[in-house]
Design a protein around this motif. Structure first.
Motif, mmCIF file in Angstrom:
data_model
loop_
_atom_site.group_PDB
_atom_site.id
_atom_site.type_symbol
_atom_site.label_atom_id
_atom_site.label_comp_id
_atom_site.label_asym_id
_atom_site.label_seq_id
_atom_site.Cartn_x
_atom_site.Cartn_y
_atom_site.Cartn_z
ATOM 1 N N VAL A 185 75.781 -16.847 39.508
ATOM 2 C CA VAL A 185 76.677 -16.090 38.639
ATOM 3 C C VAL A 185 76.092 -14.711 38.324
ATOM 4 N N GLU A 186 74.781 -14.648 38.117
ATOM 5 C CA GLU A 186 74.148 -13.380 37.767
ATOM 6 C C GLU A 186 74.186 -12.357 38.897
ATOM 7 N N ASP A 187 74.443 -12.815 40.134
ATOM 8 C CA ASP A 187 74.479 -11.913 41.287
ATOM 9 C C ASP A 187 75.881 -11.415 41.620
ATOM 10 N N ILE A 188 76.912 -11.924 40.935
ATOM 11 C CA ILE A 188 78.283 -11.519 41.240
ATOM 12 C C ILE A 188 78.536 -10.120 40.696
ATOM 13 N N LEU A 189 79.050 -9.250 41.556
ATOM 14 C CA LEU A 189 79.373 -7.881 41.169
ATOM 15 C C LEU A 189 80.864 -7.730 40.888
ATOM 16 N N GLU A 190 81.710 -8.378 41.694
ATOM 17 C CA GLU A 190 83.163 -8.210 41.574
ATOM 18 C C GLU A 190 83.858 -9.479 42.042
ATOM 19 N N ILE A 191 84.995 -9.763 41.424
ATOM 20 C CA ILE A 191 85.843 -10.881 41.839
ATOM 21 C C ILE A 191 87.262 -10.346 41.957
ATOM 22 N N GLU A 192 87.874 -10.596 43.114
ATOM 23 C CA GLU A 192 89.265 -10.196 43.327
ATOM 24 C C GLU A 192 90.064 -11.435 43.698
ATOM 25 N N ALA A 193 91.198 -11.630 43.046
ATOM 26 C CA ALA A 193 92.069 -12.752 43.375
ATOM 27 C C ALA A 193 92.707 -12.478 44.734
ATOM 28 N N GLN A 194 92.762 -13.512 45.565
ATOM 29 C CA GLN A 194 93.349 -13.431 46.889
ATOM 30 C C GLN A 194 94.579 -14.313 46.963
ATOM 31 N N ALA A 195 95.521 -13.919 47.789
ATOM 32 C CA ALA A 195 96.715 -14.752 48.010
ATOM 33 C C ALA A 195 96.354 -15.890 48.938
ATOM 34 N N PRO A 196 96.806 -17.104 48.657
ATOM 35 C CA PRO A 196 96.589 -18.205 49.599
ATOM 36 C C PRO A 196 97.252 -17.862 50.922
ATOM 37 N N PRO A 197 96.772 -18.418 52.030
ATOM 38 C CA PRO A 197 97.366 -18.125 53.326
ATOM 39 C C PRO A 197 98.867 -18.381 53.336
ATOM 40 N N GLY A 198 99.617 -17.426 53.838
ATOM 41 C CA GLY A 198 101.065 -17.556 53.943
ATOM 42 C C GLY A 198 101.838 -17.126 52.699
ATOM 43 N N GLN A 199 101.118 -16.696 51.643
ATOM 44 C CA GLN A 199 101.785 -16.267 50.421
ATOM 45 C C GLN A 199 101.292 -14.885 50.039
ATOM 46 N N GLY A 200 102.136 -14.162 49.362
ATOM 47 C CA GLY A 200 101.741 -12.848 48.866
ATOM 48 C C GLY A 200 101.329 -12.936 47.420
ATOM 49 N N LEU A 201 100.630 -11.923 46.920
ATOM 50 C CA LEU A 201 100.221 -11.909 45.512
ATOM 51 C C LEU A 201 101.314 -11.405 44.627
#
Length: 138
Positions: free
Chosen positions: A122-138
């Motif tokens: 956890v201490e090494d995480i710089l950024e988290i971006e939500a991704q769309a599951p395969p076949g779906q858009g955000l």
């Protein structure tokens, strides 16, 4: 005959009855260069290899990452985690991006465990971006 070697110039090449002729590939190896300092080239390449330094996050950025982690865990969504992977041989490391779904967060080890068993500190995480599951858009 007027030359110095005219008496032997047209004789067949001598061959040994005991020792076979050396293949041309092996003969060429006799004349190839060698490394006088074994490992010196690898040491120079390792010294020249660049590494990144870890970016320290502010408390506000850490709070935002914690919120994103909580949301991804609750929704079971796919996230792209950009995190610092320390170099095994020298100071620094590299930032890598791993895409996956959070299986659990281990508070004792301080790690995010993804469904593919990747463990991200956890201490090494710089950024988290939500991704769309395969076949779906955000």
């Amino acid at each position: 005959m007027s030359g110095t070697y005219d008496d032997i110039i047209n004789l067949p090449h001598p061959t040994s009855a005991k020792h076979p002729r050396m293949p041309l590939a092996d003969r060429a190896a006799i004349f190839s260069p060698f490394a006088a300092l074994v490992g010196h080239g690898a040491a120079i390449e390792e010294t020249a290899r660049l590494t990144d330094q870890r970016i320290e996050l502010t408390e506000e950025e850490k709070t935002l990452l914690d919120e994103k982690l909580r949301l991804l865990l609750e929704t079971g969504g796919v996230g792209a985690f950009t995190w610092f992977l320390p170099d095994e041989r020298k100071d620094g490391g590299a930032y890598v991006t791993t895409v996956g779904t959070i299986k659990k967060i281990d508070p004792l080890e301080g790690q995010v465990i993804l469904t593919d068993r990747t463990a991200i500190p956890v201490e090494d995480i710089l950024e988290i971006e939500a991704q769309a599951p395969p076949g779906q858009g955000l």
